[in-house]
Design a protein around this motif. Structure first.
Motif, PDB file in Angstrom:
ATOM      1  N   TRP A  40       0.821  -1.206   0.000  1.00 22.71           N
ATOM      2  CA  TRP A  40       0.000   0.000   0.000  1.00 22.71           C
ATOM      3  C   TRP A  40       0.849   1.247   0.000  1.00 22.71           C
ATOM      4  O   TRP A  40       2.006   1.227   0.401  1.00 22.71           O
ATOM      5  N   GLU A  41       0.250   2.279  -0.489  1.00 20.48           N
ATOM      6  CA  GLU A  41       0.964   3.543  -0.591  1.00 20.48           C
ATOM      7  C   GLU A  41       0.149   4.612   0.122  1.00 20.48           C
ATOM      8  O   GLU A  41      -1.064   4.721  -0.085  1.00 20.48           O
ATOM      9  N   VAL A  42       0.835   5.354   0.969  1.00 18.45           N
ATOM     10  CA  VAL A  42       0.163   6.439   1.692  1.00 18.45           C
ATOM     11  C   VAL A  42       0.515   7.759   1.025  1.00 18.45           C
ATOM     12  O   VAL A  42       1.700   8.077   0.853  1.00 18.45           O
ATOM     13  N   PHE A  43      -0.509   8.509   0.658  1.00 15.78           N
ATOM     14  CA  PHE A  43      -0.317   9.841   0.084  1.00 15.78           C
ATOM     15  C   PHE A  43      -0.624  10.837   1.191  1.00 15.78           C
ATOM     16  O   PHE A  43      -1.776  10.974   1.617  1.00 15.78           O
ATOM     17  N   SER A  44       0.420  11.494   1.668  1.00 11.32           N
ATOM     18  CA  SER A  44       0.269  12.340   2.850  1.00 11.32           C
ATOM     19  C   SER A  44       0.561  13.794   2.480  1.00 11.32           C
ATOM     20  O   SER A  44       1.602  14.095   1.889  1.00 11.32           O
ATOM     21  N   LYS A  62       4.592   2.328   1.383  1.00 10.26           N
ATOM     22  CA  LYS A  62       5.369   3.299   0.622  1.00 10.26           C
ATOM     23  C   LYS A  62       4.757   4.670   0.928  1.00 10.26           C
ATOM     24  O   LYS A  62       3.534   4.808   0.952  1.00 10.26           O
ATOM     25  N   ILE A  63       5.609   5.648   1.180  1.00 10.11           N
ATOM     26  CA  ILE A  63       5.089   6.964   1.580  1.00 10.11           C
ATOM     27  C   ILE A  63       5.353   7.984   0.484  1.00 10.11           C
ATOM     28  O   ILE A  63       6.489   8.134   0.027  1.00 10.11           O
ATOM     29  N   SER A  64       4.311   8.671   0.064  1.00 10.19           N
ATOM     30  CA  SER A  64       4.486   9.754  -0.906  1.00 10.19           C
ATOM     31  C   SER A  64       3.854  11.010  -0.325  1.00 10.19           C
ATOM     32  O   SER A  64       2.674  11.008   0.019  1.00 10.19           O
ATOM     33  N   ARG A  65       4.671  12.048  -0.237  1.00 14.64           N
ATOM     34  CA  ARG A  65       4.106  13.315   0.256  1.00 14.64           C
ATOM     35  C   ARG A  65       3.653  14.132  -0.943  1.00 14.64           C
ATOM     36  O   ARG A  65       4.341  14.159  -1.958  1.00 14.64           O
ATOM     37  N   PHE A  66       2.516  14.780  -0.828  1.00 12.81           N
ATOM     38  CA  PHE A  66       2.126  15.658  -1.932  1.00 12.81           C
ATOM     39  C   PHE A  66       2.135  17.113  -1.468  1.00 12.81           C
ATOM     40  O   PHE A  66       1.852  17.406  -0.303  1.00 12.81           O
ATOM     41  N   PRO A  67       2.491  18.031  -2.391  1.00 13.97           N
ATOM     42  CA  PRO A  67       2.611  19.443  -2.000  1.00 13.97           C
ATOM     43  C   PRO A  67       1.277  20.007  -1.520  1.00 13.97           C
ATOM     44  O   PRO A  67       0.210  19.540  -1.937  1.00 13.97           O
ATOM     45  N   HIS A  68       1.378  21.025  -0.694  1.00 13.64           N
ATOM     46  CA  HIS A  68       0.227  21.589  -0.003  1.00 13.64           C
ATOM     47  C   HIS A  68      -0.939  21.901  -0.954  1.00 13.64           C
ATOM     48  O   HIS A  68      -0.784  22.709  -1.873  1.00 13.64           O
ATOM     49  N   SER A  85      -3.184  -1.032  -2.987  1.00 14.03           N
ATOM     50  CA  SER A  85      -4.046  -0.254  -2.091  1.00 14.03           C
ATOM     51  C   SER A  85      -3.473   1.126  -1.874  1.00 14.03           C
ATOM     52  O   SER A  85      -2.244   1.291  -1.776  1.00 14.03           O
ATOM     53  N   LYS A  86      -4.369   2.083  -1.763  1.00 17.59           N
ATOM     54  CA  LYS A  86      -3.924   3.478  -1.639  1.00 17.59           C
ATOM     55  C   LYS A  86      -4.671   4.145  -0.495  1.00 17.59           C
ATOM     56  O   LYS A  86      -5.846   3.840  -0.258  1.00 17.59           O
ATOM     57  N   PHE A  87      -3.977   5.060   0.150  1.00 13.67           N
ATOM     58  CA  PHE A  87      -4.532   5.695   1.344  1.00 13.67           C
ATOM     59  C   PHE A  87      -4.140   7.173   1.303  1.00 13.67           C
ATOM     60  O   PHE A  87      -2.961   7.497   1.226  1.00 13.67           O
ATOM     61  N   ILE A  88      -5.142   8.037   1.327  1.00 13.45           N
ATOM     62  CA  ILE A  88      -4.855   9.486   1.306  1.00 13.45           C
ATOM     63  C   ILE A  88      -5.132  10.023   2.707  1.00 13.45           C
ATOM     64  O   ILE A  88      -6.178   9.701   3.295  1.00 13.45           O
ATOM     65  N   VAL A  89      -4.232  10.839   3.226  1.00  8.85           N
ATOM     66  CA  VAL A  89      -4.477  11.409   4.553  1.00  8.85           C
ATOM     67  C   VAL A  89      -4.115  12.892   4.552  1.00  8.85           C
ATOM     68  O   VAL A  89      -3.078  13.302   4.033  1.00  8.85           O
ATOM     69  N   SER A  90      -5.044  13.684   5.113  1.00 12.08           N
ATOM     70  CA  SER A  90      -4.824  15.130   5.144  1.00 12.08           C
ATOM     71  C   SER A  90      -5.486  15.736   6.377  1.00 12.08           C
ATOM     72  O   SER A  90      -6.523  15.254   6.844  1.00 12.08           O
TER      73      SER A  90
END
Ligand code: PLP
Length: 306
Positions: A40-44, A62-68, A85-90
């Motif tokens: 799974w990949e977390v988009f934070s 796997k951790i991917s940060r996305f710009p503000h 699997s993908k997980f978005i957290v904000s």
């Protein structure tokens, strides 16, 4: 602790053999095994609170940060992801900037890519939305469009403790898997009672959040007209950018001498060179007090060369 417990377990909640295949409408993808570390990949979001960052670090993902608030970047990253699997957290409201996350766009992306979506609404609940239900209500997003809503009682509710809400099956799974929940004592009854009453007050007395937001609107407009940057603030948190860490500390000290408690936020809470005074407007502030503060800030801008 809620974030640190929930985020690492969230993915497993999809896999759990305990609750069958249907929850969240996503098919179960097999048992959690060693190889799922890369499953799974977390988009934070890059400005997420430290507790979200720590929860993400503990997730075997796997951790991917996305710009503000950059939804284009998030859409591309999630589209390119090879992870099953993908997980978005904000955050819902960003704690150091006071701006509000683009939750509708994130909910659309989550739906499109069959990703889980978690919102930390620590600063939104009790403050935003017609009924004080937070950032989702502010945006008109249904709670069913977000898998997990997390929050804390330390802000609008004046208590202590964290919580998470979501589908019953996910919450049931978290009860038996979120380590910070299982292996730590629960809220003391007195705190739970106080917080319950605070939630009732928030429902009964909407004028409180309305006045806090009005105060913030007024302060933001006036402080900007005095030359301060407020970093895109939209809610009751109104930062005024100072930049230099020592100068920000000096402003806090000088305000304190005038009877104003206004802590500054500096590195590592915010980026280096982005120190700010983090004002939080409440329903108990009166217009004269805000005007007095504005006068102090205008004067300091001159004397400290801000
Ligand atoms: C977005 C966000 N999440 C979580 C927390 C943690 O809250 P608590 O102080 O209740 O641990 C904070 C606190 O500042 C926050 O801003």
């Amino acid at each position: 602790m809620a974030n640190v417990g929930v985020i690492p377990s969230a993915y497993e909640s999809r896999l759990s053999p305990v609750f069958g295949e249907t929850h969240l409408g996503h098919p179960r993808q097999g048992k959690l095994g060693e190889n799922d570390a890369v499953g799974w990949e977390v988009f934070s979001e890059e400005l997420n609170h430290a507790s979200v960052v720590d929860g993400v670090r503990l997730a075997k993902a796997k951790i991917s940060r996305f710009p503000h608030k950059n939804m284009k970047h998030l859409a591309e990253a999630i589209g390119e992801s090879k992870m099953p699997s993908k997980f978005i957290v904000s955050d819902g409201v960003f704690s150091m900037d006071g701006d509000i996350a683009p939750i509708p766009a994130m909910a659309d992306l989550a739906r499109e890519h069959n990703a889980m979506l978690m919102i930390d609404d620590a600063h939104g609940v009790g403050m935003l939305g017609a009924n004080g239900r937070g950032s989702l209500e502010h945006h008109g997003v249904a709670s069913t469009d977000v898998d997990l809503q997390m929050g804390t009682f330390t802000k609008a509710f004046g208590g202590v403790g964290g919580y998470v809400s979501g589908d019953q099956e996910v919450i049931d799974f978290l009860r038996i898997s979120a380590r910070t929940y299982i292996f730590s004592a629960p809220l003391p009854p007195a705190i739970a009672a106080g917080v319950t009453e605070a939630i009732d007050i928030a429902e009964r007395e909407p004028w409180r959040r309305e006045k806090a937001l009005e105060n913030a609107f007024y302060f933001r407009r006036e402080v900007e007209s005095r030359g301060y940057e407020t970093l895109g603030s939209e809610a009751h948190i109104v930062p005024t950018l100072i930049g230099d860490e020592l100068k920000a500390a000096e402003v806090t000290c000088l305000l304190r001498l005038r009877g104003i408690v206004a802590p500054h936020a500096r590195y590592p809470a915010v980026a280096l060179g982005q120190a700010r005074i983090r004002f939080v407007m409440t329903c108990q502030h009166e217009r004269e007090q805000i005007d007095f503060l504005l006068g102090c800030l205008a004067e300091m801008r001159e004397t400290l060369n801000l």
